[in-house]
Design an enzyme around this catalytic site. Structure first.
Site, mmCIF file in Angstrom:
data_model
loop_
_atom_site.group_PDB
_atom_site.id
_atom_site.type_symbol
_atom_site.label_atom_id
_atom_site.label_comp_id
_atom_site.label_asym_id
_atom_site.label_seq_id
_atom_site.Cartn_x
_atom_site.Cartn_y
_atom_site.Cartn_z
ATOM 1 N N ASP A 126 0.832 -1.205 0.000
ATOM 2 C CA ASP A 126 0.000 0.000 0.000
ATOM 3 C C ASP A 126 0.870 1.259 0.000
ATOM 4 O O ASP A 126 1.972 1.261 0.549
ATOM 5 C CB ASP A 126 -0.898 -0.023 1.251
ATOM 6 C CG ASP A 126 -2.051 0.960 1.140
ATOM 7 O OD1 ASP A 126 -2.289 1.489 0.038
ATOM 8 O OD2 ASP A 126 -2.717 1.192 2.161
ATOM 9 N N ASN B 102 1.392 3.411 -2.923
ATOM 10 C CA ASN B 102 1.977 3.864 -4.206
ATOM 11 C C ASN B 102 1.475 5.265 -4.568
ATOM 12 O O ASN B 102 2.252 6.116 -5.013
ATOM 13 C CB ASN B 102 1.578 2.922 -5.351
ATOM 14 C CG ASN B 102 2.175 1.544 -5.216
ATOM 15 O OD1 ASN B 102 3.006 1.314 -4.351
ATOM 16 N ND2 ASN B 102 1.744 0.625 -6.053
ATOM 17 N N TRP C 227 2.990 7.940 -2.347
ATOM 18 C CA TRP C 227 4.418 8.120 -2.698
ATOM 19 C C TRP C 227 4.534 9.099 -3.871
ATOM 20 O O TRP C 227 5.368 10.005 -3.857
ATOM 21 C CB TRP C 227 5.016 6.765 -3.060
ATOM 22 C CG TRP C 227 6.483 6.784 -3.368
ATOM 23 C CD1 TRP C 227 7.493 6.532 -2.488
ATOM 24 C CD2 TRP C 227 7.098 7.064 -4.636
ATOM 25 N NE1 TRP C 227 8.704 6.633 -3.129
ATOM 26 C CE2 TRP C 227 8.499 6.962 -4.446
ATOM 27 C CE3 TRP C 227 6.614 7.385 -5.901
ATOM 28 C CZ2 TRP C 227 9.408 7.171 -5.477
ATOM 29 C CZ3 TRP C 227 7.520 7.603 -6.927
ATOM 30 C CH2 TRP C 227 8.906 7.492 -6.705
ATOM 31 N N HIS D 289 2.979 3.488 -8.954
ATOM 32 C CA HIS D 289 2.833 2.057 -9.275
ATOM 33 C C HIS D 289 4.092 1.536 -9.973
ATOM 34 O O HIS D 289 4.552 0.428 -9.698
ATOM 35 C CB HIS D 289 1.610 1.832 -10.167
ATOM 36 C CG HIS D 289 0.316 2.182 -9.501
ATOM 37 N ND1 HIS D 289 0.022 1.791 -8.206
ATOM 38 C CD2 HIS D 289 -0.763 2.894 -9.928
ATOM 39 C CE1 HIS D 289 -1.193 2.232 -7.887
ATOM 40 N NE2 HIS D 289 -1.675 2.912 -8.902
ATOM 41 N N LEU E 264 10.686 -21.029 -4.641
ATOM 42 C CA LEU E 264 9.742 -20.090 -4.020
ATOM 43 C C LEU E 264 8.472 -20.087 -4.857
ATOM 44 O O LEU E 264 8.547 -20.107 -6.086
ATOM 45 C CB LEU E 264 10.376 -18.687 -4.022
ATOM 46 C CG LEU E 264 9.481 -17.475 -3.772
ATOM 47 C CD1 LEU E 264 9.053 -17.424 -2.317
ATOM 48 C CD2 LEU E 264 10.205 -16.178 -4.118
#
Ligand code: FPP
Length: 245
Positions: A20, A22, A25, A37, A131
């Site tokens: 959370d 973006n 920012w 993004h 992973l």
């Protein structure tokens, strides 16, 4: 706090992240939300790499919620395009690093080109084992649970399962996350302390970690901090402290 403070014998098996901040920012810098993004994508790359290095086996990222469809069309289109370009650019790297790609959510709502590409990346990485990177796309936890109830009601109606036999394992096996272990550590960036309809069933016993860092500023050392905090906690799963020891 750094890598040397991490206990390698107690790495969370499943880390989930609500990425959370973006938009904030970008706003702080007088930029358009899209720039936030784009910068957030760099954090995704860093955190995936870091999880692989640490030996985290499962990483699940909340990339697009069912509610995010309500954002302005231009932003939704931008996010879809960013996702497509990221997958296209990273497919080779996923294979090189032995990372399996998965999704959870209602992909039928995704644009066809992207839905098809998601399937291709899943197929081409399905044998990787270091992973599992899962993106939650068009995902909402309540709607996931509603789907489980529907599927199970149909199975009861058609005598495939008896209602008496519905237990937590059966429910688990019908969730999108059926192949994933429960979440050990849930991280949310940007200072908000909410779950926002993410993995409600799966976080029953997760440790929660909230940081003020905005997602585009979230770096490896921030993940180290979150894991060190996780390792400092005593996970009792309802038992007493003495029973754990
Ligand atoms: C939340 O910030 C972020 C999103 C809704 C989208 C997440 C997307 C990325 C991190 C970009 C790239 C991802 C991939 C997987 C390629 P926000 O827009 O809600 O921020 P705000 O709360 O400050 O407005």
């Amino acid at each position: 706090m750094s890598l040397k403070d991490i206990d390698k014998s107690n790495i969370p098996r499943h880390v989930a992240v609500i990425m959370d901040g973006n938009g904030r920012w970008a706003k702080k810098r007088g930029l358009r939300r899209e720039n936030g993004h784009r910068e957030g994508r760099k954090s995704v790359r860093k955190i995936v790499e870091c999880c692989a290095e640490l030996g985290v086996k499962n990483l699940t990222l909340y990339a697009f919620s069912t509610e995010n469809w309500n954002r302005p069309k231009l932003e939704v289109d931008f996010l879809m395009q960013l996702l497509f370009l990221s997958l296209r650019d990273e497919l080779k790297t996923l294979n090189k690093n032995n990372i399996r790609f998965e999704t959870i959510g209602n992909l039928s709502r995704m644009p066809k080109k992207i839905g098809n590409y998601l399937e291709k990346v899943k197929e081409e990485t399905k044998d990787n084992s270091k992973l599992t990177l899962t993106l939650a796309l068009s995902y909402g936890s309540r709607s996931e649970i509603v789907n489980v109830v529907r599927e199970l009601s149909d199975k009861v109606k058609n005598n495939i399962i008896s209602s008496k036999n519905i237990d937590e394992t059966v429910i688990n096996d019908h969730l999108y996350t059926r192949n994933l272990p429960d979440v050990d550590l849930l991280i949310r960036t940007s200072g908000e302390k909410r779950i926002s309809n993410f993995l409600l069933w799966q976080i029953a016993y997760s440790e929660l970690y909230f940081t003020k860092k905005l997602w585009p500023d979230f770096r490896k050392k921030d993940l180290y901090k979150a894991i060190i905090s996780y390792q400092s906690r005593e996970r009792r799963f309802g038992k007493t402290s003495e029973q754990i020891k």
